[in-house]
Scaffold this active site. Structure first.
Site, PDB file in Angstrom:
ATOM      1  N   TYR A   1     -11.429  -2.351   3.334  1.00  0.00           N
ATOM      2  CA  TYR A   1     -10.550  -1.809   4.195  1.00  0.00           C
ATOM      3  C   TYR A   1     -11.326  -1.515   5.820  1.00  0.00           C
ATOM      4  O   TYR A   1     -11.858  -0.446   5.631  1.00  0.00           O
ATOM      5  CB  TYR A   1      -9.735  -0.567   3.864  1.00  0.00           C
ATOM      6  CG  TYR A   1      -8.573  -0.251   4.701  1.00  0.00           C
ATOM      7  CD1 TYR A   1      -8.765  -0.045   6.056  1.00  0.00           C
ATOM      8  CD2 TYR A   1      -7.102  -0.089   4.266  1.00  0.00           C
ATOM      9  CE1 TYR A   1      -7.603   0.175   6.961  1.00  0.00           C
ATOM     10  CE2 TYR A   1      -6.163   0.387   5.033  1.00  0.00           C
ATOM     11  CZ  TYR A   1      -6.327   0.420   6.093  1.00  0.00           C
ATOM     12  OH  TYR A   1      -5.203   0.636   6.926  1.00  0.00           O
TER      13      TYR A   1
ATOM     14  N   ASP B   1      -4.658  10.570   8.616  1.00  0.00           N
ATOM     15  CA  ASP B   1      -3.489   9.961   9.010  1.00  0.00           C
ATOM     16  C   ASP B   1      -2.934  10.672  10.473  1.00  0.00           C
ATOM     17  O   ASP B   1      -2.920  11.899  10.533  1.00  0.00           O
ATOM     18  CB  ASP B   1      -2.066  10.421   7.860  1.00  0.00           C
ATOM     19  CG  ASP B   1      -2.292   9.469   6.724  1.00  0.00           C
ATOM     20  OD1 ASP B   1      -2.502   8.480   7.033  1.00  0.00           O
ATOM     21  OD2 ASP B   1      -2.597  10.052   5.709  1.00  0.00           O
TER      22      ASP B   1
ATOM     23  N   GLU C   1       0.926  -1.180  -0.226  1.00  0.00           N
ATOM     24  CA  GLU C   1      -0.058  -0.082  -0.016  1.00  0.00           C
ATOM     25  C   GLU C   1       0.821   1.254   0.273  1.00  0.00           C
ATOM     26  O   GLU C   1       1.539   1.336   1.110  1.00  0.00           O
ATOM     27  CB  GLU C   1      -0.903  -0.092   1.213  1.00  0.00           C
ATOM     28  CG  GLU C   1      -2.080   0.946   1.195  1.00  0.00           C
ATOM     29  CD  GLU C   1      -2.837   0.743   2.302  1.00  0.00           C
ATOM     30  OE1 GLU C   1      -3.933   0.406   2.400  1.00  0.00           O
ATOM     31  OE2 GLU C   1      -2.560   1.119   3.546  1.00  0.00           O
TER      32      GLU C   1
END
Length: 265
Positions: A174, A60, A49
């Site tokens: 995911y 993030d 990834e």
């Protein structure tokens, strides 16, 4: 060739989960990043990834924010990210998935961006801030150029949306195991088996789990339930720790990744 489907099919036969390694493209410079990506592949990563560096990576945590900033400061651009993938394709056929944000795709022209990604050797695109209800242009471009789509399910996702997300994805789902942003955690979330089971009621695609997984034991715990386990910050921290001696980063990263990969076996 569908590298993603072939990889997960093989791993099902081997009765183990995929190890999905996350690294930010260009962190801290192009050559070190290329060597780092090759190191985790050599260590046994089943899927790579690649984070596309962005100035406002809202999903993030600090570790990956700083990685993106180092990459941007080092001169990483969209064109160089594609070049990184092309260089990786010289020696590896491991599935490569972009971890990116919609602004980066949209600003370059959605169809042109997806086409360039495919030509470089990208297998799938996960656009973090793009819900499936608004992803028609990306889905159309990915279908046209043979790139798989990846969408996110979070702990806060209502059950009613699981079918929508499952129908939109073509590569894998995911599952973000924790609320908040990426980063190392002391313990994995306790509700992962139930969450994965709920998702699987709405899709036949693999379900990978990420966010907060950073040790071999944590990988082992999640691999007992999920089709794949994503580790990012624990690998990115190796790069950060080696900034003063970048030539040594690949060997250190390979050792850490091998230990983590062992958790899937």
């Amino acid at each position: 060739m569908d590298r993603i489907a072939e990889t997960f099919a093989r791993l099902r036969r081997e009765q183990r989960a995929a190890f999905v390694a996350y690294l930010c493209a260009g962190d801290p410079d192009f050559d070190t990043s290329l060597a780092a990506c090759r190191a985790v592949i050599e260590a046994g990563a089943d899927v790579l990834e690649i984070g596309v560096p962005f100035s406002d990576p809202l999903a993030d945590g600090l570790t990956n924010q700083l990685a993106a900033q180092r990459a941007l400061d080092g001169g990483m651009t969209a064109a160089r990210v594609f070049e990184l993938v092309r260089r990786l394709r010289e020696t590896s056929q491991v599935p490569i998935v972009f971890y990116t944000y919609y602004n980066l795709v949209f600003s370059n022209g959605v169809d042109a961006y997806v086409r360039a990604a495919k030509e470089a050797g990208v297998d799938g695109i996960l656009t973090l801030d793009l819900p499936p209800e608004e992803a028609g242009d990306v889905q159309a471009a990915c279908a046209a150029h043979g790139v798989k789509t990846v969408f996110i399910v979070a702990p806060t996702t209502p059950a009613a949306r699981l079918a929508v997300i499952g129908a939109a994805a073509t590569g894998f789902i995911y599952y973000v195991s924790r609320e908040g942003v990426t980063g190392v955690r002391d313990q994995v979330a306790t509700n992962i088996p139930e969450a994965v089971a709920a998702i699987k009621r709405h899709t036949a695609l693999p379900v990978v789990v990420g966010f907060g997984i950073s040790t071999r034991e944590q990988v082992r715990q999640v691999a007992g339930t999920a089709d794949g386990v994503v580790v990012g910050s624990a690998l990115v921290n190796v790069i950060k720790a080696g900034l003063a001696d970048r030539a040594a980063v690949p060997a250190r990263l390979r050792a850490v990744a091998q230990d983590l990969v062992a958790g899937t076996r």
